[in-house]
Design an enzyme around this catalytic site. Structure first.
Site, PDB file in Angstrom:
ATOM      1  CG  ASP A 186      -9.253   1.992  -0.556  1.00  0.00           C
ATOM      2  OD1 ASP A 186      -8.362   2.204   0.280  1.00  0.00           O
ATOM      3  OD2 ASP A 186      -9.015   1.705  -1.747  1.00  0.00           O
ATOM      4  CD  GLU A 213      -7.083   5.847   2.054  1.00  0.00           C
ATOM      5  OE1 GLU A 213      -5.864   5.698   2.064  1.00  0.00           O
ATOM      6  OE2 GLU A 213      -7.815   5.342   1.179  1.00  0.00           O
TER       7      GLU A 213
END
Ligand SMILES: [Ca+2]
Ligand SMILES: [Ca+2]
Length: 561
Positions: free
Chosen positions: A279, A322
Site C-alpha cells: 500500500d 501501489e
C-alpha cells in the site's frame, strides 16, 4: 506463531470432488505451470482478483458487529458483513477457477480501529482494512486466524496464490476508542503536499492518518496501548519473545519500521502468503521496501520448508507496489519532481499500472503494441505491470457507468501485462451508488443478486470467464510477443518462447456471428488442429486460413492439445 498442517474438512472434500474436473482442466495445461518459469513472464500473464473482503461475501453473520462496531456510518461506510469465510465459500464453489484467476488480492485483514472518523465524506469505519490498530491480529469482523488459514490453504489447493495487502506507511486514525501511537513512532503533520520527494514521504497522507516514522533508526519501545492489549489477550510474553528473537536474528535496531516488518512477514511465515500488494508505496522510503522484501522472502522460504506438501512450485515471493500515478510510459523511473526512484530496483517485481484505464480508451493495437514492446524488449523487460479498468481508489475508472462491461473485459484480459479484476468488474457491479460520497461509491456490496437473476449479468460473467480461462491457459496472452496481422477487422497473434515455454494464440475481433474465414498464416501451419476458446468450435488450418461457424464475433484460437 505455531502452525498446523493443512486441514481438509469433509465439506471441503466434497467441494473438491465436485470441482475436480474443473480444477484439473485449469491446471493440467503444461503452459500454465509456473515451475521454473520466469517470474515476470508468469506475472505479466497472470490474472489477479482484487476484492474488499468486507464487501464480497458474508460467510458468517455472527461476526458482522464484532468489537461492538455499529452499523451507523454514512452510506457504505460501515462494516457490511463480508468476511474471510465468505471468500472461502466462493473458493470452494470454484468461482475463481471459473474466471481463470491466478491470485487473489485481499484488502488488509489485520485488526482495524474500533471507532470511526469523518474525513469529510461521512462517518467511516475501517471496513476497507487500511486503518490498522494491531498488525498481529485478524480483525474479528472478518474472521479468525483459522478462517484465514482455511482460505489460504483452499486457494493453494486450487492452484491460486494469495496476496496480502501490506500497510507500513501509516497507522489507523485516532478516535475516542483508538489511542494515538507514541510520538517516537508516528508524526501527525505536516500534511503531504506532493511537490517533491520530502512532501510525499515524510508527511501525513491525510490529516487523520498518523505517518509511521519509517526513516527513523533510533530504537523505540512497544507502545503502552499494545502492551496493555496483548496482556489482556494473554500473549504479551510470547509477542515480546518473538520480537527479541527477530531483532537478535536480524541485528536491526528496534526502530518502528522493523517492528512492522516483523509483524507483516509473520503472516507470510505462518500462512504461506505468496506475495504482498504494498500500500502507498511511494509514501515511505524505497529502501524500506527493499528491507521488507528481503524479510518476506526469508519468511516465504521458512514457510515452504515447514510445509513441503503445500508448496506449489519454485516461483519466488512476489511484491507488487501501489505507486499512485505510475504507468509504463514512465519506464522504470518514477518522478517525484526533484528525484526519480526506480521502485523495481527496491524490492518490487511489479507495479500497478494507473495508465491503463486511459490507454484502454484509445486504439487497441496501440495499447497492445506499446505494452508488449515495453515488457518484452523495452524499459520494463524483466518486470511486471498490473492493469486495471476499475479499482477501490480510482474515481475515474475506464467505464464509470459500466456502459460496456464486455468491452472492458476484452481490453483488460487480452492486454499485455497482468490483469487485475476488481471484484464485480465481471458482473458490472455499479461504481456509483446514490447517496454515497467519495470512494465508498467504488466499494459497493458485491451484486450477487444481479447474477442470480441471470440475464445480462450472466452474459457478462460468461464473457469474462471465457477470456479469463483463455488467459490462464495461455501465458502468451499477457506475456507473449504481439503481432498485428490485420487492422480491420482486428486480428493479432501473441507468441511466447521462454524458458522452455512455447505458446501461441491468435485473436480475431469483430468477425460477426455465423461463418467466418480467418487468416492464420505465419502463426499456425496448415494442418494444425485449432480450437476457438470463445465458442468451443474446432477446425483445421488450410491454405493459411481457418473457417469456422460460431455465434460470436470474438474468436480466441489456439492449438488443440
Ligand atoms: Ca460476516
Ligand atoms: Ca510516510
Amino acid at each position: 506463531m505455531a502452525d498446523d498442517a493443512a486441514r481438509l474438512t469433509p465439506r471441503h472434500a466434497v467441494a473438491l470432488i465436485a470441482l475436480g474436473a474443473l480444477v484439473l482442466a485449469a491446471r493440467i495445461h503444461p503452459a500454465v505451470r509456473a515451475e521454473g518459469a520466469d517470474p515476470a513472464v508468469f506475472w505479466n500473464g497472470a490474472t489477479v482478483y482484487f476484492l474488499l473482503t468486507d464487501r464480497f461475501q458474508n460467510g458468517d453473520p455472527g461476526n458482522d458487529r464484532a468489537l461492538g462496531r455499529a452499523h451507523d456510518g454514512a452510506l457504505l461506510r460501515s462494516f457490511e458483513g463480508g468476511d474471510l469465510a465468505g471468500v472461502l465459500r466462493k473458493l470452494d464453489e470454484g468461482y475463481f477457477d471459473s474466471l481463470g484467476v491466478d491470485a487473489i488480492w485481499l484488502t488488509p485483514f489485520v485488526e482495524q480501529i474500533h471507532g470511526s472518523v469523518d474525513e469529510g465524506t461521512g462517518k467511516t469505519y475501517g471496513y476497507h482494512g487500511y486503518w490498522t490498530r494491531d498488525w498481529t491480529a485478524v480483525d474479528p469482523a472478518l474472521g479468525t486466524k483459522d478462517d484465514l488459514r482455511a482460505l489460504v490453504d483452499a486457494a493453494h489447493r486450487h492452484g491460486i496464490r494469495v496476496f496480502m495487502d501490506a500497510v507500513i506507511n501509516h497507522t489507523g486514525p485516532v478516535t475516542p476508542q483508538d489511542p494515538a501511537w507514541p510520538d517516537d513512532w508516528v508524526r501527525t503533520g505536516p500534511n503531504c503536499t506532493y511537490r517533491d520527494y520530502a512532501t510525499t514521504v515524510d508527511c501525513t497522507l491525510v490529516a487523520t492518518l498518523p505517518d509511521v516514522r519509517t526513516e527513523r533508526d533510533d530504537p523505540v519501545d512497544l507502545p503502552a496501548a499494545l502492551i496493555e492489549k496483548w496482556q489482556r489477550e494473554g500473549r504479551l510474553n510470547r509477542e515480546r519473545a518473538e520480537l527479541d528473537a527477530f531483532f537478535a536474528r536480524t541485528g536491526y535496531p528496534r526502530a518502528p519500521r522493523y517492528y512492522l516488518i516483523k509483524w507483516l512477514t509473520d503472516w507470510v511465515r505462518e500462512f504461506g502468503f505468496d506475495g504482498y500488494r504494498v500500500d502507498t508505496a511511494k509514501h515511505f522510503g524505497e529502501t524500506v521496501s527493499g528491507e521488507l522484501k528481503r524479510e518476506a522472502g526469508r519468511a516465504f522460504a521458512d514457510w515452504k520448508r515447514a510445509h513441503p506438501a503445500q508448496v506449489q512450485d519454485s516461483l519466488p515471493f512476489y511484491m507488487m507496489g501501489e505507486v499512485y500515478g505510475y504507468e509504463p510510459s514512465q519506464g522504470r523511473a518514477y518522478d517525484f519532481g526533484d528525484r526519480t526512484v526506480d521502485f523495481f530496483a527496491n524490492g518490487y517485481d511489479g507495479l500497478i499500472n494507473f495508465g491503463f484505464k486511459r490507454d484502454a480508451a484509445g486504439p487497441l493495437d496501440d495499447l497492445f503494441t506499446r505494452y508488449a514492446t515495453a515488457l518484452r524488449s523495452g524499459a520494463l523487460r524483466g518486470v511486471a505491470i498490473l492493469n486495471y479498468v476499475s479499482s477501490h481508489d480510482d474515481g475515474s475508472p475506464y467505464d464509470l457507468n459500466r456502459t460496456d462491461p464486455m468491452g472492458a473485459g476484452t481490453r483488460l484480459l487480452l492486454a499485455s501485462g497482468g490483469a487485475q479484476i476488481y471484484y464485480g468488474d465481471e458482473l458490472a457491479r455499479p461504481l456509483t451508488v446514490a447517496g454515497t460520497q467519495g470512494d465508498a461509491n467504488l466499494r459497493s456490496v458485491m451484486n450477487w443478486a444481479d447474477l442470480e437473476r441471470g440475464g445480462r449479468t450472466a452474459d457478462i460473467l460468461r464473457h469474462w470467464r471465457k477470456l479469463g480461462r483463455f488467459r490462464r491457459a495461455h501465458p502468451a496472452v499477457g506475456a507473449g510477443e504481439h503481432h498485428r496481422l490485420q487492422a480491420q477487422p482486428y486480428i493479432f497473434s501473441r507468441i511466447l518462447d521462454a524458458n522452455g515455454l512455447h505458446d501461441r494464440v491468435l485473436v480475431a475481433m469483430d468477425q460477426g456471428a455465423g461463418a467466418k474465414s480467418i487468416p492464420v498464416f505465419g502463426v499456425f501451419p496448415d494442418g494444425t488442429e485449432l480450437v476457438d476458446a470463445y465458442s468451443g468450435v474446432r477446425g483445421k488450418a488450410r491454405h493459411g486460413r481457418i473457417t469456422l461457424t460460431t455465434g460470436f464475433g470474438l474468436v480466441l484460437l489456439s492449438e488443440r492439445r
